[in-house]
Every structure is written in C-alpha cells, then in structure tokens.
Design a protein around this motif. Structure first.
Motif, mmCIF file in Angstrom:
data_model
loop_
_atom_site.group_PDB
_atom_site.id
_atom_site.type_symbol
_atom_site.label_atom_id
_atom_site.label_comp_id
_atom_site.label_asym_id
_atom_site.label_seq_id
_atom_site.Cartn_x
_atom_site.Cartn_y
_atom_site.Cartn_z
ATOM 1 N N SER A 1 25.120 -3.437 80.405
ATOM 2 C CA SER A 1 24.723 -4.580 81.216
ATOM 3 C C SER A 1 23.301 -4.385 81.735
ATOM 4 C CB SER A 1 25.667 -4.746 82.400
ATOM 5 O OG SER A 1 26.974 -5.027 81.966
ATOM 6 N N THR A 2 22.609 -5.484 81.974
ATOM 7 C CA THR A 2 21.293 -5.413 82.588
ATOM 8 C C THR A 2 21.325 -6.113 83.930
ATOM 9 O OG1 THR A 2 20.292 -7.505 81.872
ATOM 10 C CG2 THR A 2 20.383 -5.724 80.245
ATOM 11 N N LEU B 1 28.374 -15.393 88.970
ATOM 12 C CA LEU B 1 26.943 -15.286 89.213
ATOM 13 C C LEU B 1 26.184 -15.266 87.894
ATOM 14 C CD1 LEU B 1 26.882 -12.451 91.922
ATOM 15 C CD2 LEU B 1 27.261 -14.906 92.243
ATOM 16 N N ASP B 2 24.946 -15.768 87.937
ATOM 17 C CA ASP B 2 24.095 -15.784 86.751
ATOM 18 C C ASP B 2 23.266 -14.518 86.594
ATOM 19 O OD1 ASP B 2 24.947 -18.289 85.885
ATOM 20 O OD2 ASP B 2 23.468 -19.337 87.108
ATOM 21 N N SER B 3 23.158 -13.722 87.660
ATOM 22 C CA SER B 3 22.447 -12.445 87.548
ATOM 23 C C SER B 3 23.023 -11.473 88.567
ATOM 24 C CB SER B 3 20.942 -12.612 87.760
ATOM 25 O OG SER B 3 20.603 -12.574 89.130
ATOM 26 N N THR C 1 20.002 1.720 87.435
ATOM 27 C CA THR C 1 21.299 1.819 88.108
ATOM 28 C C THR C 1 22.329 0.909 87.452
ATOM 29 O OG1 THR C 1 20.325 2.480 90.206
ATOM 30 C CG2 THR C 1 22.480 1.437 90.305
ATOM 31 N N VAL C 2 21.936 -0.328 87.141
ATOM 32 C CA VAL C 2 22.876 -1.263 86.514
ATOM 33 C C VAL C 2 23.125 -0.895 85.061
ATOM 34 C CG1 VAL C 2 23.209 -3.663 85.811
ATOM 35 C CG2 VAL C 2 22.373 -3.135 88.109
ATOM 36 N N SER C 3 22.073 -0.611 84.305
ATOM 37 C CA SER C 3 22.273 -0.280 82.880
ATOM 38 C C SER C 3 23.030 1.026 82.717
ATOM 39 C CB SER C 3 20.922 -0.202 82.161
ATOM 40 O OG SER C 3 20.129 0.853 82.676
ATOM 41 N N GLY C 4 22.886 1.943 83.691
ATOM 42 C CA GLY C 4 23.606 3.210 83.633
ATOM 43 C C GLY C 4 25.019 3.131 84.166
ATOM 44 N N LEU D 1 25.679 -4.488 90.850
ATOM 45 C CA LEU D 1 24.664 -5.374 91.405
ATOM 46 C C LEU D 1 23.756 -4.572 92.332
ATOM 47 C CD1 LEU D 1 27.757 -6.843 92.040
ATOM 48 C CD2 LEU D 1 26.231 -8.820 91.961
ATOM 49 N N VAL D 2 22.524 -5.088 92.512
ATOM 50 C CA VAL D 2 21.586 -4.462 93.442
ATOM 51 C C VAL D 2 21.104 -5.520 94.429
ATOM 52 C CG1 VAL D 2 19.400 -3.244 93.710
ATOM 53 C CG2 VAL D 2 20.853 -2.772 91.714
ATOM 54 N N ALA D 3 21.200 -5.194 95.713
ATOM 55 C CA ALA D 3 20.735 -6.106 96.770
ATOM 56 C C ALA D 3 19.359 -5.667 97.239
ATOM 57 C CB ALA D 3 21.719 -6.107 97.934
#
Length: 370
Positions: free
Chosen positions: A3-4, A16-18, A314-317, A322-324
């Motif tokens: 995932s990206t 969610l779209d992202s 963090t997301v691809s790994g 999600l990142v805020a």
C-alpha cells in the motif's frame, strides 16, 4: 500488494480515498456560544479534497459539555446551535468529496474557572492541580485547582460522551474520535502519575482503564464501532501528565479492553505531542508501539513529526495504515498534492495558531497559487 500513502482504505464504516489524515488542531476561532463559524467551514473546506488535501479530517477537539471546556473559543458539540454550526462544516467538507470525524473532548483539570459554568472548579480524577497554563481571556494563565469527580458522577459524564456522539451524527459527521490523549480527562484517569483515586476507577490498571472502556462502550452503542476511533499518547508529557509507572502494560491493557468493540481505528501519538519522538534522553523508557498495534485488529493511525519520506516508508512498510499530519496542514491546505509531488511546504505563522481571524487560518496559498 504494497500500500502507499495515496491509496484508498476503509476504516470500519468510513471509506477514504487516501491515507493522509489531518490531525486535530486547536485553533480557538469558534463564535459566541462556542459555535462553529462560516470561517471554520471555509478552513475545513480548503483541506477536504482528498486529491489535494486530507483523505480524512479529524476536527479540532470539541468539548462534550460546558464543563469539558478548557480554552477560550474552542467549539462544542452539546447544543443545538453547535450542531447547526458543525453541519455547515460537514456539508462543506462533503461538498469537496472529503470525510470528517469530530474529536470528542473533555479537558478535565486543564481548565480555568472563568471558562466554566458559574465559575466552577474543573473536574478530574484528582484534586491536584496541573502545573500548566491554559488560554483564556487576556492570554495564558495557570489552570484552576480541580476537584475529583465523585464515583456517582461518572455515569453522567459517560452519558455526556454518548450524547455528544449522537449529536455529531446529527451534524453530519462520518464518525467520532475519542480524545484519550495529551493529559486531558481520560488520560488523567489512565495514568497513575495523575490518578490517585481509591474507588473502582483508581489503583489497578483494570480500574484506571475502566473509564476509557466504559466511554467507548457508550459511544459505540450510540454510533457503532465502525464510526468510532480513539486517540492515545502513551508517553507524551503534555499538560503535566507524568509518565505512568508501566506505560506499556497500561496502554496494552487499554487496547485489549476496547479491541472487541470493533473500532474503526486507533490514532497513536508517538513520543511527545508536537515534540521529540524519542524521549530516552529525558529518562523515559522506549515504548513498543509495534507490540501495542498487535493487540488491535483494526486500522492503525500514527502521528507526530512525520515528513513525506517517513510517512511513505511507514505505510509501504506496513508499520501503520494511515499517517496524521498536524502543523503541516495549518499552512498547506493542499498538503497531499505537495507530498505527492515533493513540493516545498509553506511555513506556518505561529503567532496566529490560537485565536484571531482569517489571517494565518484561511489565507495560505495553495501550490497552484504560490
């Protein structure tokens, strides 16, 4: 498949779209009666398009009752006028294709009597005052001495959370996030550095995680687990919340207790909110966030000091879903576009963070205007 940061994701009942999230950011611009204004609707609208801004917006923390307020001009979610004001905000966000949840807040002892009904003392798990200040008429002043909530008052407090969650749905929100972080009321019950109670809400870890669990049970009964998130900050020293004697055990047990409720996500502040991610130099033992995540089956959101490279890795790994981002969203309404393109970021004007008008609020240039 990897995932990206820019891929869609489902948080419980919220699509969610992202995976780019706008973190809750107190801006102190509510109107009379702590009602959200048209200016606030414009602010959130600017950041709502998931192609350029946030896949999910978490609103500024919003008090669940008049006794929950701790700062001047913060919005509430307990009156009909506030619901109507928030409805303008949610309609603005949805009009841009965005998704938005409201952060439900009770500050506990981080308040001042001038903000509370009848000049009342703030309420908390304890009667000990916090060594910190809050923002009231005239600037920043020391918080008032609190009183400890009686055990027989806690059911009404829980009912306030439940009612606020229901009102959030009336206002058109996609969900709610319980603020259980940053040294506010829920965390005042969680940490043994603050909680000195001898009733069923103090002492053991199970007792200290009782209020958090009961509040989440009430909220999910009202709006469903799939529309409920929770924010935690296991080692942040915010608002004079000293370190718990065993933070790993405390927060691990907290997650174990609410995991069966089917929450949409957990939102974790890593390190000190708005500060250092690693607190070992301050004598704080390392916290194992990976171990904490293993206890929760839903989506995992991380926050604090993430830049583009950290967030993408963090997301691809697979270390988070999600990142805020907080402060970057203040000055960059089109943050997602800038991150995707590797474009430079506007610098925020710190003098306009808390209170004021459109300056430093809705007048930051988007990339195409820069």
């Amino acid at each position: 498949m990897t995932s990206t940061l820019y891929d869609p994701i489902r948080l419980g009942d919220i699509a969610l779209d992202s995976r780019i999230v706008m973190a809750p950011l107190t801006r102190n611009r509510a109107g009379a009666g702590q009602v959200p204004t048209e200016l606030m609707a414009q602010y959130y609208r600017q950041r709502a398009n998931p192609e350029t801004g946030a896949g999910l917006i978490v609103t500024e923390a919003s008090q669940i009752s008049p006794m929950g307020q701790g700062y001047l001009d913060t919005p509430g979610i307990h009156s009909p006028e506030q619901v109507a004001g928030w409805k303008r905000v949610t309609e603005a966000v949805h009009g841009e294709g965005g998704r938005i949840v409201i952060q439900l807040w009770h500050v506990g002892r981080i308040s001042h009597s001038s903000l509370l009904p009848g000049g009342a003392a703030p309420v908390s798990s304890t009667s000990r005052a916090a060594k910190t200040r809050t923002f009231i008429q005239g600037g920043f002043f020391p918080v008032s001495e609190p009183r400890a909530l009686r055990t027989d008052e806690i059911p009404a407090l829980i009912a306030d959370y439940r009612r606020a969650a229901g009102l959030a749905m009336q206002a058109g929100f996609d969900g709610v996030e319980l603020h259980a972080a940053n040294g506010y009321l829920i965390e005042q019950f969680l940490r043994d550095s603050v909680n000195d109670r001898t009733d069923d809400y103090g002492g053991s870890i199970d007792n200290r995680t009782r209020l958090l669990t009961e509040v989440l049970e009430a909220i999910t009964a009202e709006v469903g687990g799939g529309r409920t998130g929770v924010r935690l900050s296991p080692i942040t020293p915010s608002n004079d919340a000293g370190q718990d004697s065993d933070a790993q055990a405390l927060y691990g047990r907290a997650v174990e207790r609410f995991a069966p409720l089917g929450l949409a996500y957990v939102h974790v502040v890593e390190g000190a909110t708005g500060g250092a991610r690693d607190l070992q130099a301050q004598g704080v033992p390392p916290f194992d966030y990976v171990a904490l995540r293993r206890k929760f089956p839903g989506a995992w959101m991380v926050n604090n000091g993430y830049d583009r490279a950290m967030a993408e890795a963090t997301v691809s790994g697979g270390r988070a879903d999600l990142v805020a981002f907080g402060k970057p969203f203040i000055a960059n309404p089109d943050l997602a576009r800038r991150l995707r393109q590797g474009a430079p970021l506007n610098a925020p004007d710190t003098a306009t963070f808390y209170g004021g008008d459109h300056r430093g609020y809705t007048d930051y240039a988007a990339l195409t205007e820069a």
